[in-house]
Write a protein that holds these residues in place. Structure first.
Motif, mmCIF file in Angstrom:
data_model
loop_
_atom_site.group_PDB
_atom_site.id
_atom_site.type_symbol
_atom_site.label_atom_id
_atom_site.label_comp_id
_atom_site.label_asym_id
_atom_site.label_seq_id
_atom_site.Cartn_x
_atom_site.Cartn_y
_atom_site.Cartn_z
ATOM 1 N N ASN A 107 10.757 -25.244 -15.168
ATOM 2 C CA ASN A 107 11.671 -25.622 -16.246
ATOM 3 C C ASN A 107 13.104 -25.786 -15.778
ATOM 4 O O ASN A 107 13.464 -25.426 -14.668
ATOM 5 C CB ASN A 107 11.629 -24.543 -17.329
ATOM 6 C CG ASN A 107 11.948 -23.170 -16.771
ATOM 7 O OD1 ASN A 107 11.111 -22.597 -16.058
ATOM 8 N ND2 ASN A 107 13.144 -22.656 -17.025
ATOM 9 N N ASP A 156 15.442 -23.637 -23.212
ATOM 10 C CA ASP A 156 16.873 -23.692 -23.503
ATOM 11 C C ASP A 156 17.290 -22.342 -24.066
ATOM 12 O O ASP A 156 17.065 -22.069 -25.248
ATOM 13 C CB ASP A 156 17.163 -24.817 -24.510
ATOM 14 C CG ASP A 156 18.663 -25.129 -24.553
ATOM 15 O OD1 ASP A 156 19.078 -26.069 -25.250
ATOM 16 O OD2 ASP A 156 19.414 -24.397 -23.867
ATOM 17 N N ASN A 202 10.314 -27.801 -22.258
ATOM 18 C CA ASN A 202 11.718 -27.479 -22.035
ATOM 19 C C ASN A 202 11.988 -25.999 -22.294
ATOM 20 O O ASN A 202 11.276 -25.360 -23.060
ATOM 21 C CB ASN A 202 12.587 -28.310 -22.989
ATOM 22 C CG ASN A 202 14.064 -28.093 -22.712
ATOM 23 O OD1 ASN A 202 14.457 -27.963 -21.546
ATOM 24 N ND2 ASN A 202 14.864 -27.989 -23.755
ATOM 25 N N VAL A 258 17.108 -24.740 -16.473
ATOM 26 C CA VAL A 258 17.958 -23.686 -17.032
ATOM 27 C C VAL A 258 19.362 -24.297 -17.125
ATOM 28 O O VAL A 258 19.861 -24.837 -16.131
ATOM 29 C CB VAL A 258 17.964 -22.432 -16.137
ATOM 30 C CG1 VAL A 258 19.021 -21.441 -16.605
ATOM 31 C CG2 VAL A 258 16.585 -21.767 -16.137
ATOM 32 N N ASP A 259 19.912 -24.279 -18.325
ATOM 33 C CA ASP A 259 21.187 -24.983 -18.563
ATOM 34 C C ASP A 259 21.095 -26.442 -18.134
ATOM 35 O O ASP A 259 22.015 -26.995 -17.529
ATOM 36 C CB ASP A 259 22.335 -24.322 -17.792
ATOM 37 C CG ASP A 259 22.657 -22.939 -18.333
ATOM 38 O OD1 ASP A 259 23.241 -22.129 -17.589
ATOM 39 O OD2 ASP A 259 22.275 -22.678 -19.487
ATOM 40 N N GLY A 260 19.957 -27.045 -18.358
ATOM 41 C CA GLY A 260 19.823 -28.478 -18.089
ATOM 42 C C GLY A 260 19.604 -28.819 -16.629
ATOM 43 O O GLY A 260 19.546 -29.992 -16.266
ATOM 44 N N GLU A 312 9.567 -24.016 -24.954
ATOM 45 C CA GLU A 312 9.632 -24.300 -26.388
ATOM 46 C C GLU A 312 8.242 -24.488 -26.973
ATOM 47 O O GLU A 312 7.403 -25.174 -26.386
ATOM 48 C CB GLU A 312 10.488 -25.557 -26.632
ATOM 49 C CG GLU A 312 11.975 -25.269 -26.539
ATOM 50 C CD GLU A 312 12.814 -26.528 -26.676
ATOM 51 O OE1 GLU A 312 14.032 -26.437 -26.554
ATOM 52 O OE2 GLU A 312 12.246 -27.623 -26.891
ATOM 53 N N HIS A 335 12.226 -34.873 -14.238
ATOM 54 C CA HIS A 335 13.173 -34.118 -15.057
ATOM 55 C C HIS A 335 14.411 -34.958 -15.366
ATOM 56 O O HIS A 335 15.103 -34.720 -16.351
ATOM 57 C CB HIS A 335 13.623 -32.845 -14.336
ATOM 58 C CG HIS A 335 12.864 -31.603 -14.716
ATOM 59 N ND1 HIS A 335 12.749 -31.157 -16.008
ATOM 60 C CD2 HIS A 335 12.196 -30.713 -13.958
ATOM 61 C CE1 HIS A 335 12.029 -30.042 -16.029
ATOM 62 N NE2 HIS A 335 11.688 -29.744 -14.813
ATOM 63 N N SER A 337 20.221 -19.045 -24.232
ATOM 64 C CA SER A 337 21.650 -18.754 -24.042
ATOM 65 C C SER A 337 21.837 -17.915 -22.785
ATOM 66 O O SER A 337 20.895 -17.286 -22.284
ATOM 67 C CB SER A 337 22.153 -17.956 -25.251
ATOM 68 O OG SER A 337 21.533 -16.673 -25.242
#
Ligand code: GLC
Length: 750
Positions: free
Chosen positions: A264, A234, A232, A266-268, A225, A305, A236
């Motif tokens: 990072n 994020d 982060n 991916v999907d939290g 971002e 994280h 789709s």
């Protein structure tokens, strides 16, 4: 009693005879004639759990020559090698250094398992090539493969077995310092470049000129971002499958030996602990059989994280996800044995990871000849050879992108008196980025040196124009203006230091520095023709200088041969052929701006009233320079775009052909680009997607018909579950010399 005595004697004699007769057998894992998997199986059953954990431990190395090897120097790393607690070092380079610590592993550890030596050879080891982003602007895949091959050859000659390249992260954000490491914003082209780099680095891994590659950073690290490092991510699932994953897959399909987890989530879920990424996508869906290595400390960083409570938990989660080698967080060597003893992890999970480390040690022949990469004569003969530098020059020239050339101010006339302005025209250390590997800035040819060699020192008058930090003052400006006033032409080198390109070099402001803008304005007042060269590891915002120069040349960061490559371009010895692989934003506020965007519900018109449309009130939507754009000293005209058939079914093919004419007065190269648009689909598709290109050479006045063949594969996309979809409907097909100025024709998939 007597009988007992005779029995004892008999047994003793028998044992002696047996012992003498029993041949001394080599353990299978040391038998070069045995199959690798057989040798792995034999070795695994000999290893302790602690030794297995040691193979998964990769530490940052140090200096292992001199007294350090004989004492507990290097924070006890030498002792850890003796105890089999280190499987790999990074940042130990050179034949002497690697051989010294390898000798400890072979001769002083219980099983003599060799060490793997890794290093970030991102764009050259000693001969430094253009940064990968620049190299990609050549659109010359064979040259890109050659470049990686030379980087590998030099690294292997220096005792290295493994590099952490290619970086395959797609990114649309030039605020991120690491855009320099990739191949730009396009997935299709990024995939081809990734494969070329893997092939160049690895070859067949059957000689001492190739090394293990590492596909990084898996996955989607380029989507940080705001372009902020370690930030982060994020995205789709449809973006993940269609935009970010394909280049990693292309590298894996090209045979990449290793894959590196990204920092990072991916999907939290942190990528290092992502069962979805590592087990489901990488291993199961893509069939990856190689080694997964963490990024620096990324196993331990699962804790900050917020996904692991402590180091033991982090170790558990990384291995459970299918990750394997631990770079520098040390959580595996500390906790893996305990986790297995507690039944939280199985020996099979451990053996699967360890066997992949051992596989590459066998594959590289290190068990049979641990020093086969340690030949000092080869190191001396290979590093920085004239042949390597010649390839670096070819690579650099074809990486340069001509952005503007008003009234054909370029190429320079042979007898030009040049006012060369700009600190970066001379400062060699600012010509290099974070990933300079074992290159030396002093080895490089500066712009000043390149021009002086071609025009003579007396014809090139240098003034710094600004300071190292790009600020200026009255004296610097007046000196530059005075120099310009006595010259035929001004060449001004602006941009940012290469020291601000690479990891942990995110910038919120990527405009040309005020001091440099002030300098250019003053130079413009002299009325002399001005040529601006931009030194940067990313697309900068050039809007403010767009009208201050007759010519603008994006030189990126070109490495060892910078000055010679720039001079070849400026004199026309090489007609520029580069096309940018990343959009140049009109303003920082416009970021991310990229060509393969979605149409949105209210696309703004190119011109006219944009009321209630997707637009800015204060700047245009378009970038200053689009993906695929780059000028030549000649011009190319496109005509006669046609299709072999206006429609096809799912199993059909269509041939797209176009006529390209070199309508100018210079022979030159053109990158003919083919794009498609899927107008309507079950997930919205971009307004353009690159699906083919051809770099052609045409003599002045000549024409060529260029053809492409499209099949269903080229028209397909992924749904959110990673399933390939090919849907009937209307398409558009575009061909042109960049992503904006194209001919187009309708097409239908029945
Ligand atoms: C760094 C980078 C990675 C590099 C590794 C080893 O943090 O993220 O790209 O290969 O550490 O230097």
């Amino acid at each position: 009693m007597r009988k007992q005595l005779s029995l004892v004697c008999f047994l003793a004699v028998a044992q002696l005879l047996f012992a003498q007769k029993k041949p001394i057998t080599t353990p299978v894992y040391k038998d070069a004639k045995a199959a690798i998997n057989t040798r792995i199986a034999d070795l695994l059953q000999r290893m302790t759990l602690e030794e297995k954990a040691g193979q998964l431990n990769q530490l940052n190395g140090g200096v292992f020559t001199g007294p350090a090897v004989n004492d507990a120097g290097q924070m006890g790393k030498v002792q850890m090698v003796r105890e089999g607690k280190i499987g790999s070092f990074l940042n130990v380079t050179g034949v002497k250094e690697t051989r010294n610590i390898q000798k400890v592993a072979i001769e002083e550890s219980r099983l003599g398992i060799p060490i793997l030596f890794a290093f970030d050879v991102i764009h050259g080891y000693k001969t430094i090539f253009p940064i990968p982003l620049a190299e990609a602007c050549s659109w010359d895949l064979p040259q890109i493969e050659i470049n990686s091959g030379i980087a590998a050859k030099e690294a292997a000659a220096a005792g290295l077995h493994w590099t952490f390249a290619p970086m395959c992260d797609i990114s649309n954000d030039p605020r991120w310092g690491r855009v320099m490491e990739g191949a730009g914003e396009d997935t299709y082209y990024g995939s081809l470049v990734a494969a070329a780099r893997v092939k160049g680095l690895q070859g067949n891994l059957d000689d001492v000129s190739h090394i293990l590659s590492s596909v990084k950073h898996f996955a989607a690290y380029g989507a940080v971002e705001a372009g902020r490092e370690y930030n982060n991510v994020d995205v789709s699932r449809t973006a993940l499958w269609n935009k970010y994953l394909p280049p990693y897959k292309a590298a894996v399909d090209a045979g990449a030996a290793t894959v590196m987890n990204s920092f990072n989530v991916v999907d939290g879920v942190p990528a290092s602990a992502s069962h979805f990424l590592v087990e489901e996508v990488l291993k199961k869906k893509w069939g990856f059989k190689g080694l997964v290595v963490s990024d620096w400390g990324s196993f331990g960083e699962i804790i900050p994280h917020g996904y692991a409570v402590d180091e033991k938990d982090a170790a558990y989660k990384a291995i459970s996800a299918g990750s394997m080698m631990d770079m520098e967080s040390k959580v595996l060597v500390k906790y893996l044995p305990q986790l297995v003893k507690e039944g939280k992890l199985t020996m099979k999970q451990v053996d699967d990871a360890v066997s992949r480390v051992l596989y590459f040690k066998f594959k590289l022949g290190l068990f049979d000849d641990p020093y086969r990469f340690s030949d000092e004569a080869r190191e001396t003969a290979t590093l920085f050879s004239a042949a390597n530098r010649a390839e670096a020059l070819k690579a650099a020239r074809s990486s340069i992108v001509l952005l503007k050339n008003q009234n054909n101010i370029l190429p320079l006339k042979k007898t030009s008196r040049i006012a060369l302005v700009g600190y970066y025209a001379k400062s060699k250390e600012d010509m290099f980025d974070f990933w300079i590997a074992n290159g030396s800035a002093n080895d490089a040819v500066s712009v000043q040196e390149g021009l002086q060699a071609r025009f003579g020192k007396g014809s090139v008058d240098y003034t710094p124009g600004y300071k190292a930090d790009a600020s200026t003052d009255d004296r610097l400006v007046s000196d530059a203006v005075a120099s310009a006033s006595n010259a035929d032409v001004v060449i001004a080198v602006v941009g940012i230091s290469g020291k601000l390109a690479g990891e942990e070099r995110s910038l919120a402001n990527i405009n040309i520095a005020e001091g440099q803008v002030r300098l250019l304005k003053a130079l413009q007042q002299t009325g002399k023709p001005i040529i601006v060269l931009v030194n940067s590891g990313r697309p900068m915002v050039l809007t403010q200088i767009q009208d201050l120069a007759g010519a603008i040349v994006q030189c990126w960061i070109l490495g060892t041969e910078t000055g010679n490559a720039v001079t070849d371009i400026l004199t026309g010895a090489y007609n520029p052929s580069g096309k940018t692989v990343m959009s140049f934003p009109y303003a920082v506020g416009q970021i991310p701006v990229y060509y393969n965007h979605f149409n949105t519900n209210r696309p703004a018109p190119e011109t006219g009233d944009g009321a209630w449309k997707s637009r800015y009130r204060d700047i245009p939507n378009n970038p200053l320079y689009p993906f695929g754009y780059g000028l030549s000293y000649t011009t190319f005209d496109y005509s006669g775009l046609q299709l072999s058939n206006a429609q096809m079914d799912k199993n059909g093919k269509v041939t797209v052909s176009v006529s390209v004419k070199n309508s100018g007065s210079y022979d030159g190269e053109e990158v003919v680009q083919l794009y498609i648009r899927d107008i309507t689909a079950s997930v919205v598709r971009p307004v353009k997607e690159l699906k083919g290109f051809r770099k052609i050479w045409l003599k002045a006045g000549d024409s060529e018909t260029v053809s492409f063949v499209l099949s269903g594969k080229d028209l397909s996309f992924y749904d959110g579950d990673g399933n390939v979809k090919l849907e009937p409907g209307k398409f558009k097909i575009f061909v042109g010399g960049d992503s904006k100025n194209t001919l187009e024709v309708p097409f239908e998939l029945k």
